[in-house]
Design an enzyme around this catalytic site. Structure first.
Site, mmCIF file in Angstrom:
data_model
loop_
_atom_site.group_PDB
_atom_site.id
_atom_site.type_symbol
_atom_site.label_atom_id
_atom_site.label_comp_id
_atom_site.label_asym_id
_atom_site.label_seq_id
_atom_site.Cartn_x
_atom_site.Cartn_y
_atom_site.Cartn_z
ATOM 1 N N ASP A 134 35.790 28.165 25.786
ATOM 2 C CA ASP A 134 35.002 28.248 27.018
ATOM 3 C C ASP A 134 35.401 29.520 27.751
ATOM 4 O O ASP A 134 36.596 29.818 27.842
ATOM 5 C CB ASP A 134 35.318 27.038 27.914
ATOM 6 C CG ASP A 134 34.101 26.547 28.689
ATOM 7 O OD1 ASP A 134 33.189 27.353 28.912
ATOM 8 O OD2 ASP A 134 34.078 25.357 29.056
ATOM 9 N N HIS A 185 30.232 36.115 30.525
ATOM 10 C CA HIS A 185 30.714 34.814 31.009
ATOM 11 C C HIS A 185 31.363 33.982 29.916
ATOM 12 O O HIS A 185 32.003 32.980 30.203
ATOM 13 C CB HIS A 185 29.552 34.039 31.639
ATOM 14 C CG HIS A 185 29.073 34.681 32.913
ATOM 15 N ND1 HIS A 185 29.414 34.216 34.165
ATOM 16 C CD2 HIS A 185 28.311 35.777 33.131
ATOM 17 C CE1 HIS A 185 28.876 34.986 35.088
ATOM 18 N NE2 HIS A 185 28.200 35.945 34.492
#
Ligand code: ADQ
Length: 467
Positions: free
Chosen positions: A362, A159
């Site tokens: 991110d 992720h």
């Protein structure tokens, strides 16, 4: 199969966090719940750290699928979770090698927990089950499973960003990464930028070789590395936002609301965001309505020292900006550190004129997608997005893009967002909304799992073909 993937066995998902009760909507945990609800299977996650351990699962729920926890000691939790996962892998994978805290005992705990999870999965998996490992806490589980002779299809979804080679070289285990990845049939990453970074790391591994079809082979095992950008349950989120409670923010009717929603993490670029807002306040036209910037950032991982530092930095920045600009009836930055309910957040997204999603690094950033889904298409707000969010790859064409390190340009983007004409807002939003609804959480799960279930079993063929 309800989700259209040809699986005859169960889906077994391994993730660090597992909800003990109701599954909170949104985020990774919700995505896993969605996938399992439609396919059935087993979800394995970490139990609350205790004192003793056995290689045994404890069932904590059943229904459309089963939920169970594996045990972990407090000492292992320190080494595996706080140590190697969050003081080595997390900073390093977010380009913060300066925050690395290396301790070989942490890696030992990480390896031990991964090996225990593998033994437990091996004991429960039937040959046709598909195993889906989530995230950086379990990079070694597949390799341990292969050592135990498990030949099931195994997928990994990471992720967070994949580190570039020079950052990866700061971890003592860099030479092992190729072996960890190759134990999976499919490695899923958020963006093509991550895939490129992974390929660079694999190219540096003398045992790994790229094949003509773009897959990799390492010690006879074929595997693929591909991007599968994670999405949200857009329809559901839009509905939640449309009927969310209206919070009285005590703001003038025409005052613009800027919103940030993040876990308090150094990767999210909160100090840079506060600085840019501060610069915008210095330069804004005095006759413009006074804006409010609401930042919701509940603390996370407080036991890791880098997280205490960011909290102090942020509070100092908010205090000095407010000190310089606040008036008796106006506080420009409102900073909330406690958890806010999801439906309230959805309502705030809908109300906000501008969303600031400006991380320094991110994997994806679901807030960007939630904000777009929550908007009223007739009068939408503006998404300001950092180039460094994984979401930039899908949303960069229609969001207002910023480099969070460039404070002046960032401040100008805030000004532009606040003054953007309705026609431009609508056009940008329609484009963003289309993508968020098309590539939603269901699309993500199905694309990953159908690719995984169709992964060629080349390892078996390779074995059979050997003399
Ligand atoms: P996170 O780093 O946790 O996830 P993000 O993608 O923004 O980051 O997801 C956070 C989720 O938590 C969102 O659904 C958001 O609405 C919710 N949230 C955030 N702050 C909240 C608050 N104050 N109160 C309530 N809810 C809040 C990791 C990676 C990301 C990647 C996701 C999913 O770091 O890059 O997008 O996994 O793959």
């Amino acid at each position: 199969m309800a989700d259209g993937t040809a699986r005859s066995g169960r889906l077994i998902v391994v993730s660090n966090r597992i909800p003990k009760g109701d599954v909170p909507a949104g985020g990774l945990v919700f995505a896993i719940h969605e996938a399992l609800s439609r396919s059935g299977g087993l979800w394995i996650g970490a139990a609350k750290p205790g004192t003793t351990v056995e290689d045994k699962l404890t069932q904590i729920g059943s229904g459309a699928y089963d939920r169970a926890t594996f045990p972990i000691t407090k000492k292992e939790h320190r080494g595996h979770y706080l140590g190697y996962s969050n003081s080595v892998l997390w900073p390093l994978f977010h380009h913060r090698t300066d925050l690395l805290s290396l301790d070989s005992r942490d890696f030992d705990a990480y390896a031990a927990v991964n090996a225990r999870v593998a033994r437990i999965v091996a004991a429960t998996a039937e040959p046709e089950d598909v195993i889906w490992i989530q995230d950086y806490h379990f990079l070694m589980v597949a390799q341990e499973l292969r050592k135990l002779g498990v030949e099931n299809r195994i997928g990994l979804f990471l992720h967070i960003p994949f580190p570039n080679l020079s950052d990866a070289m700061a971890m003592p285990q860099v030479g092992q990464i190729g072996g960890w990845l190759a134990a999976h049939d499919l490695v899923g990453l958020q963006t093509s930028r991550d895939v490129t970074a992974a390929q660079d790391v694999l190219r540096s591994d003398p045992k790994a070789q790229i094949l003509n079809n773009g897959s990799w082979i390492r010690e006879g095992r074929v595997f693929s590395v591909r991007s599968f950008p994670i999405g949200i349950d857009a329809e559901n989120f839009a509905e939640t936002a449309a009927r969310a409670p209206v919070v009285d923010l005590q703001m003038a009717e025409d005052a613009p609301l800027l919103l940030g929603v993040d876990r308090l993490d150094y990767s999210k670029g909160l100090v840079h965001r506060f600085d840019a807002f501060g610069m915008y306040l210095q330069t804004r036209a005095p006759r413009d309505p006074r804006p409010t910037f609401l930042q919701i950032a509940p603390v996370s991982r407080e036991d890791v020292s880098a997280y205490q530092d960011i909290r102090e930095d942020l509070e100092r920045t908010a205090g000095s900006t407010n000190g310089a600009h606040a008036e008796l009836d106006w506080t420009p930055i409102r900073y909330i550190r406690h958890h806010v309910d999801r439906d309230v957040i959805a309502g705030l997204y809908r109300r906000a004129d501008v969303a600031l999603v400006t991380p320094l690094a991110d994997g994806m950033n679901l807030v960007a997608k939630e904000y777009v889904a929550a908007q009223d298409p007739e009068d939408p707000g503006v998404l300001i997005l950092s180039h460094f969010a994984g979401a930039a790859e899908q949303m960069g064409g229609a969001a207002l893009m910023v480099n969070p390190f460039d404070t002046r340009a960032f401040a100008q983007a805030i000004d532009r967002a606040i003054h953007m004409p309705l026609a431009e807002r609508r056009e940008r939003h329609a484009d963003l909304r289309d993508g968020v609804f098309r590539q939603d959480i269901r699309w993500w799960t199905e694309s990953f799992l159908s690719r995984l279930t169709q992964a060629p079993r080349t390892f078996e063929r390779g074995l059979r073909e050997r003399p």
